[in-house]
Scaffold this active site. Sequence first.
Site, mmCIF file in Angstrom:
data_model
loop_
_atom_site.group_PDB
_atom_site.id
_atom_site.type_symbol
_atom_site.label_atom_id
_atom_site.label_comp_id
_atom_site.label_asym_id
_atom_site.label_seq_id
_atom_site.Cartn_x
_atom_site.Cartn_y
_atom_site.Cartn_z
ATOM 1 N N THR A 44 129.281 10.165 3.376
ATOM 2 C CA THR A 44 129.446 8.896 2.667
ATOM 3 C C THR A 44 129.414 7.730 3.644
ATOM 4 O O THR A 44 128.763 6.704 3.395
ATOM 5 C CB THR A 44 130.757 8.894 1.870
ATOM 6 O OG1 THR A 44 130.700 9.917 0.865
ATOM 7 C CG2 THR A 44 130.982 7.551 1.190
ATOM 8 N N SER A 45 130.105 7.867 4.768
ATOM 9 C CA SER A 45 130.112 6.797 5.773
ATOM 10 C C SER A 45 128.704 6.520 6.274
ATOM 11 O O SER A 45 128.290 5.349 6.395
ATOM 12 C CB SER A 45 131.016 7.179 6.948
ATOM 13 O OG SER A 45 132.346 7.344 6.529
ATOM 14 N N ASP B 100 127.784 13.060 -5.993
ATOM 15 C CA ASP B 100 128.942 13.916 -5.740
ATOM 16 C C ASP B 100 129.985 13.693 -6.830
ATOM 17 O O ASP B 100 130.437 12.565 -7.028
ATOM 18 C CB ASP B 100 129.539 13.565 -4.374
ATOM 19 C CG ASP B 100 130.615 14.543 -3.930
ATOM 20 O OD1 ASP B 100 131.124 15.289 -4.781
ATOM 21 O OD2 ASP B 100 130.946 14.536 -2.730
ATOM 22 N N GLY C 278 131.233 13.186 7.094
ATOM 23 C CA GLY C 278 130.968 11.754 7.134
ATOM 24 C C GLY C 278 129.700 11.339 6.427
ATOM 25 O O GLY C 278 129.115 10.303 6.757
ATOM 26 N N GLY D 224 133.232 16.640 4.466
ATOM 27 C CA GLY D 224 134.079 16.034 5.483
ATOM 28 C C GLY D 224 133.393 15.629 6.771
ATOM 29 O O GLY D 224 134.057 15.184 7.712
#
Length: 593
Positions: free
Chosen positions: A22-23, A45, A20, A18
Site C-alpha cells: 500500500t505504501s 484488497d 508495504g 505486510g
Amino acid sequence: MHYLESPTRNLFFTGKGGVGKTSMACATAVRLADRGRRVLLVSTDPASNLDEVLGVTLSNKPTSVPAVDNLSAMNIDPEQAAAEYRERMVGPYRDVLPEAAVQSMEEQFSGSCTVEIAAFDEFARLLGDENATADFDHIVFDTAPTGHTLRLLTLPSAWSGFMDENTSGTSCLGPLAGLQKQQAIYHSTVESLGDSSRTTLVLVTRPEASTLREADRTSDELRELGVENQALVINGTFEARDKSDPIANAMEQRCKEALMAMPSGLAQLQRTVVPLAPHGLVGIDALRLLGRTEPNGEMARNEIAGEERVSILEALPASALIDQLATQQHGVILTMGKGGVGKTTIAAAVAVALAERGLKVHLSTTDPAAHVSATLAAEELSGLTISRIDPAEVTEAYRQEVLRTAGDGLDEQGRALLEEDLRSPCTEEIAVFRAFADAVAEGEDGFVVLDTAPTGHTILLLDSALAYHREVSRQTNEVPESVRELLPRLRDSDFTRVLVVTLPESTPVHEAQRLQQDLRRAEIEPFAWVVNQSLSPLVVKDRILVGRQQNEEPYLREVFTQHAKQAVIIPWQLDPPIGIEGLRELTADKASC
C-alpha cells in the site's frame, strides 16, 4: 523507482502481506500525479487501508484526493460489489416474477462465489474496459496479499473458461446469462495482464528470507500466467548508523544475509531499494518522503519520557498468556490480524509453549501463503503435530466426495451436470472452508492452533458459515456436523481463544481494531492482543531505530487504553525466531518486559 522511468498505463503492486504494498502503491501514485499525470489508485484488497494512508474517505467510485492534484482513489469492496451485482441480476424481475421466485434468485446469488465474481467484475471493468478509465493516464492497483492476488489474476481465465465449457446454462452463480455479456471484457483483461506495453507487475518484498522466497514463487507463477513485465521493490533495507547499537547491527546483518541469499530469479529483475523509514507512512507528506532515512526534528529525540512508556509496564508477560491458554486443556486458538504481522510465528510459538507443558497440540494454517513447517525449521517436538490446509488437495478430495455421494445414482446427464458445477472456481472456497471447520472440530480432543489467513479473507471465511448451508446443500443436500457446530464453537469463549496479532504501527493497529469489531459483530470476543516485533522494550541508540521506537508509543498506548482487554508485547528478536529454540524465546518472561 526504476519502473517510473517509463511507466506503463497499468501498475500492479503485489507481495506477501505486510511488505508495504500500500505504501509503495500510494507513493507511486502521488509521484505520478505530482508529474501532472492523471492517476487512479485502486485497492482490490478486502482489508484495504487506503483511506487511512491518504487521509480521505473512499468508496467503490473514484474520489479525488484533496492533497494531491490529478489523483483519485477508490476501494473495490467485495461485499458492496456483491450487493450491487445481486441487485443488477435480481432487480429487473422484482415486479415481474412471483415473490417466491425472486427470493429463490436471491438465494442463488447469496454464496461466496457471488462475492468473488462481483469484486472481479469491478476489477475487470477497470483493467479490461479502457472506456471506464478514459479520464486517467495511469491505473495503480494496490492489490491484496499474494495468495488472494494470484487468485484474482487467474480469475479471468478461470471464469471465462468455465463459461466457455458450461453447457447447462447454470452455475453456482445461478443463470449464466448475466455473465456471458461480460466475456469480452474478461478476455480483454487477460490480454491487458500479459501486455508488457500496458502492464507492469511490481513485486514488493522485504529484505527477509521468507518474503524473498514468497516473491520468487509469485514471480514464477505470474510468468506462468503470461505476466512477464515485472519489477522488484525491496522495502525496508537497513544499514546501522550507530555501530555501538547491537540491535541495529543485528538488523543490518540479517538484512545483508537475506539479500545475499536472494533467489536467482528475483536477482534478474529490475530492482528498487527503499531504506527503512524512521517514521510511519501515513499521510501525503510521509509518502513524498519515502526513501529518505533521516528522522525529522520531532523524531530525533534521544529518549522517550518515562510517562510515555507506561503502556509497556501494563503488558501481560508472554508466559502468563500461555498459562491462561493452557488451563482449558483443549480447544482452538486462532491467531488473526493483518498480513505480515507475524501470525504464523506467534501461532508456532504458542503451539511450542503449550506442547512443552505436556499438552497435545496440533498446529495448522488456512493461509495459502503461510509456511508453519518452515517456521519450525522442520524440527520435531513431543506432543506437537503440524499440517497445512492445502487448497488443491482439499478441493480434489471434496470433488471426489461429492461425486461419490451426490453423484451416486445419477444418470449420465445428471452426473455430467454435477461435474460441471464442481469445476466452478468457488468449489475451492467451499472445500477450504469445510477443512477449516474440520480443523476447529479437532479441538474437542486437544489443542488446535490455527494460523489463519489475513484479516479480510479470514472474515469472509468466517462469514461464509452462514451461507455455507445453502452452498453445500445445492450440491450434496448434506451439511457436515463440523460445519453445523462451527459458529457455536467459535462463539464459545471456553473453547475458542482468538489472539489478535498486530505490529506497533498505525495501519496494523487500526486493521486489528476493525477485525475486533467484525469479530464482535459475529459474537466472537478476542481473548488477547499480541503486539509483535516491538522496539519499545529494547534499548536502541541508532537514530533510525530511535525514530521508529518513538513512532510506536502512541499506537501501544492506543492498544492498551482503547482496544485490548489484555495484551502481550513481543520485542524484535536479535536472532530470527525460527526453530524450537527461537520460538521458545518469544514466550519466555524476558520477551515481554
